[in-house]
Scaffold this motif. Structure first.
Motif, mmCIF file in Angstrom:
data_model
loop_
_atom_site.group_PDB
_atom_site.id
_atom_site.type_symbol
_atom_site.label_atom_id
_atom_site.label_comp_id
_atom_site.label_asym_id
_atom_site.label_seq_id
_atom_site.Cartn_x
_atom_site.Cartn_y
_atom_site.Cartn_z
ATOM 1 N N LEU A 33 0.834 -1.202 0.000
ATOM 2 C CA LEU A 33 0.000 0.000 0.000
ATOM 3 C C LEU A 33 0.870 1.254 0.000
ATOM 4 C CD1 LEU A 33 -2.732 -1.023 2.622
ATOM 5 C CD2 LEU A 33 -3.122 -0.643 0.173
ATOM 6 N N ALA A 34 1.873 1.269 0.891
ATOM 7 C CA ALA A 34 2.730 2.453 1.031
ATOM 8 C C ALA A 34 3.593 2.702 -0.200
ATOM 9 C CB ALA A 34 3.610 2.319 2.264
ATOM 10 N N ALA A 35 3.869 1.644 -0.967
ATOM 11 C CA ALA A 35 4.693 1.791 -2.176
ATOM 12 C C ALA A 35 3.889 2.294 -3.367
ATOM 13 C CB ALA A 35 5.342 0.446 -2.518
ATOM 14 N N SER A 36 2.574 2.389 -3.225
ATOM 15 C CA SER A 36 1.711 2.814 -4.327
ATOM 16 C C SER A 36 1.428 4.317 -4.245
ATOM 17 C CB SER A 36 0.383 2.044 -4.282
ATOM 18 O OG SER A 36 -0.572 2.643 -5.138
ATOM 19 N N GLU A 37 1.926 5.059 -5.206
ATOM 20 C CA GLU A 37 1.663 6.509 -5.248
ATOM 21 C C GLU A 37 0.176 6.782 -5.414
ATOM 22 O OE1 GLU A 37 3.197 9.386 -4.526
ATOM 23 O OE2 GLU A 37 4.817 8.079 -3.850
ATOM 24 N N LYS A 38 -0.520 5.903 -6.137
ATOM 25 C CA LYS A 38 -1.968 6.082 -6.317
ATOM 26 C C LYS A 38 -2.677 5.977 -4.955
ATOM 27 C CE LYS A 38 -5.940 5.657 -8.905
ATOM 28 N NZ LYS A 38 -6.480 6.324 -10.012
ATOM 29 N N VAL A 39 -2.257 5.031 -4.115
ATOM 30 C CA VAL A 39 -2.840 4.889 -2.780
ATOM 31 C C VAL A 39 -2.548 6.132 -1.953
ATOM 32 C CG1 VAL A 39 -2.678 3.639 -0.584
ATOM 33 C CG2 VAL A 39 -2.854 2.361 -2.739
ATOM 34 N N LEU A 40 -1.292 6.577 -1.939
ATOM 35 C CA LEU A 40 -0.918 7.745 -1.140
ATOM 36 C C LEU A 40 -1.643 8.999 -1.628
ATOM 37 C CD1 LEU A 40 2.898 7.093 -0.641
ATOM 38 C CD2 LEU A 40 1.000 6.464 0.866
ATOM 39 N N ASP A 41 -1.752 9.162 -2.940
ATOM 40 C CA ASP A 41 -2.484 10.313 -3.492
ATOM 41 C C ASP A 41 -3.955 10.265 -3.104
ATOM 42 O OD1 ASP A 41 -0.188 11.297 -4.660
ATOM 43 O OD2 ASP A 41 -0.663 10.562 -6.673
ATOM 44 N N LEU A 42 -4.554 9.075 -3.172
ATOM 45 C CA LEU A 42 -5.956 8.898 -2.797
ATOM 46 C C LEU A 42 -6.160 9.290 -1.330
ATOM 47 C CD1 LEU A 42 -8.311 6.007 -3.658
ATOM 48 C CD2 LEU A 42 -7.894 6.498 -1.269
ATOM 49 N N LEU A 43 -5.280 8.799 -0.456
ATOM 50 C CA LEU A 43 -5.400 9.113 0.967
ATOM 51 C C LEU A 43 -5.265 10.616 1.218
ATOM 52 C CD1 LEU A 43 -3.366 6.154 2.498
ATOM 53 C CD2 LEU A 43 -5.850 6.487 2.597
ATOM 54 N N ARG A 44 -4.311 11.248 0.561
ATOM 55 C CA ARG A 44 -4.117 12.703 0.742
ATOM 56 C C ARG A 44 -5.337 13.479 0.265
ATOM 57 N NH1 ARG A 44 1.348 11.489 -1.842
ATOM 58 N NH2 ARG A 44 2.654 11.005 -0.036
ATOM 59 N N LYS A 45 -5.879 13.090 -0.890
ATOM 60 C CA LYS A 45 -7.028 13.804 -1.455
ATOM 61 C C LYS A 45 -8.251 13.633 -0.570
ATOM 62 C CE LYS A 45 -9.726 15.718 -4.645
ATOM 63 N NZ LYS A 45 -10.779 16.377 -3.911
ATOM 64 N N TYR A 46 -8.552 12.400 -0.177
ATOM 65 C CA TYR A 46 -9.734 12.178 0.657
ATOM 66 C C TYR A 46 -9.555 12.782 2.050
ATOM 67 C CZ TYR A 46 -11.890 9.268 -2.938
ATOM 68 O OH TYR A 46 -12.463 8.815 -4.101
ATOM 69 N N ASN A 47 -8.341 12.787 2.574
ATOM 70 C CA ASN A 47 -8.094 13.451 3.853
ATOM 71 C C ASN A 47 -8.345 14.949 3.732
ATOM 72 O OD1 ASN A 47 -7.028 13.463 6.652
ATOM 73 N ND2 ASN A 47 -5.454 14.732 5.715
ATOM 74 N N GLU A 48 -7.885 15.539 2.646
ATOM 75 C CA GLU A 48 -8.119 16.967 2.385
ATOM 76 C C GLU A 48 -9.618 17.269 2.334
ATOM 77 O OE1 GLU A 48 -7.488 19.474 -1.606
ATOM 78 O OE2 GLU A 48 -5.602 18.717 -0.759
ATOM 79 N N ASP A 49 -10.386 16.322 1.789
ATOM 80 C CA ASP A 49 -11.839 16.475 1.686
ATOM 81 C C ASP A 49 -12.563 16.045 2.968
ATOM 82 O OD1 ASP A 49 -11.398 17.315 -0.900
ATOM 83 O OD2 ASP A 49 -12.009 15.425 -1.830
ATOM 84 N N GLN A 50 -11.796 15.676 4.005
ATOM 85 C CA GLN A 50 -12.343 15.240 5.304
ATOM 86 C C GLN A 50 -13.200 13.978 5.221
ATOM 87 O OE1 GLN A 50 -11.704 16.601 8.662
ATOM 88 N NE2 GLN A 50 -9.970 16.970 7.318
ATOM 89 N N VAL A 51 -12.896 13.115 4.262
ATOM 90 C CA VAL A 51 -13.522 11.795 4.189
ATOM 91 C C VAL A 51 -12.974 10.980 5.365
ATOM 92 C CG1 VAL A 51 -13.614 9.659 2.821
ATOM 93 C CG2 VAL A 51 -13.829 11.884 1.692
ATOM 94 N N LEU A 52 -13.790 10.137 5.962
ATOM 95 C CA LEU A 52 -13.320 9.257 7.028
ATOM 96 C C LEU A 52 -12.287 8.285 6.459
ATOM 97 C CD1 LEU A 52 -16.737 8.385 8.718
ATOM 98 C CD2 LEU A 52 -14.971 9.922 9.621
ATOM 99 N N ILE A 53 -11.195 8.083 7.196
ATOM 100 C CA ILE A 53 -10.142 7.160 6.766
ATOM 101 C C ILE A 53 -9.840 6.235 7.928
ATOM 102 C CG2 ILE A 53 -7.755 6.923 5.991
ATOM 103 C CD1 ILE A 53 -8.063 9.699 4.676
ATOM 104 N N GLY A 54 -10.081 4.926 7.711
ATOM 105 C CA GLY A 54 -9.848 3.923 8.735
ATOM 106 C C GLY A 54 -8.646 3.068 8.398
ATOM 107 N N ALA A 55 -7.839 2.767 9.418
ATOM 108 C CA ALA A 55 -6.661 1.915 9.230
ATOM 109 C C ALA A 55 -6.458 1.098 10.493
ATOM 110 C CB ALA A 55 -5.427 2.767 8.949
ATOM 111 N N ILE A 56 -6.156 -0.184 10.322
ATOM 112 C CA ILE A 56 -6.015 -1.094 11.454
ATOM 113 C C ILE A 56 -4.654 -1.778 11.424
ATOM 114 C CG2 ILE A 56 -7.071 -3.050 10.235
ATOM 115 C CD1 ILE A 56 -8.496 -3.776 12.896
ATOM 116 N N CYS A 57 -4.161 -2.125 12.609
ATOM 117 C CA CYS A 57 -2.947 -2.916 12.772
ATOM 118 C C CYS A 57 -1.724 -2.164 12.261
ATOM 119 C CB CYS A 57 -3.112 -4.276 12.095
ATOM 120 S SG CYS A 57 -1.860 -5.492 12.553
ATOM 121 N N ALA A 58 -1.094 -2.628 11.200
ATOM 122 C CA ALA A 58 0.064 -1.958 10.630
ATOM 123 C C ALA A 58 -0.313 -0.842 9.655
ATOM 124 C CB ALA A 58 0.945 -2.981 9.912
#
Length: 194
Positions: free
Chosen positions: A83-108
């Protein structure tokens, strides 16, 4: 059918319990869950050699036009590395975080949020082995932590609580209450507490 939409990101080596438990609980509450493979293949194999078929490949998600109420990342190694090696994943997380979308992550997986640079100013938890790898404003030794739009939990054993807590964060408290009872989760907690 709930109008809520959730995107679950699957990478090779994901933790199966953390993915399936949460997907199952959300779907029992009639949440529209879209499982996205971050690879070119629809089938994604987890860290314990269980393969899930995704609904869509990440390359077909338009982060500027596809609306989700929540994005969820299961943990697992090497899943989080992928996941961390994917720029598309990181870009998606940054964009949705900017839009205040809920972001859930568990464990590692909170480490992936760290890599995306979106844990700053938040309280978070993770698998104990990842505590030193993430740098939230405050680290919490809790089962589930909500800090603004960031939702984190500790591991496979907390997956069901993560699913119910995500329902609550989505405003589906009644579904969370019903499912905790129907799925014998309350019974388990009551018996363990005695």
């Amino acid at each position: 059918m709930s109008s809520k939409r959730v995107l679950v990101l699957l990478a090779p080596g994901f933790e199966e319990i953390e993915a399936v438990s949460v997907i199952d609980i959300l779907r029992r509450a009639k949440v529209k869950v879209q499982v996205a493979s971050i690879t070119e293949k629809e089938d994604v194999t987890g860290s314990h050699n269980i393969t899930l078929k995704s609904d869509v490949r990440l390359e077909f998600i338009d982060i500027y036009n596809d609306d989700y109420d929540l994005v969820y990342l299961p943990g697992g190694v090497p899943g989080v590395n992928n996941l961390a090696a994917s720029e598309k994943v990181l870009d998606l997380l940054r964009k949705y975080n900017e839009d205040q979308v809920l972001i859930g992550a568990i464990c590692a997986a909170p480490w992936v949020l760290e890599e995306a640079g979106i844990l700053k100013g938040h309280e978070a938890t993770s698998a104990p082995t990842f505590e030193e790898k993430i740098h939230p404003e405050k680290y919490a030794h809790e089962v589930f932590v909500r800090s603004g739009n960031i939702l984190t939990s500790r591991g496979a054993g907390t997956s069901m609580e993560m699913g119910f807590s995500l329902l609550e964060a989505l405003g589906l408290e009644e579904d969370a209450i019903r499912l905790r009872e129907d799925m014998q989760y309350n019974f388990l907690l009551d018996k363990k507490g005695k």
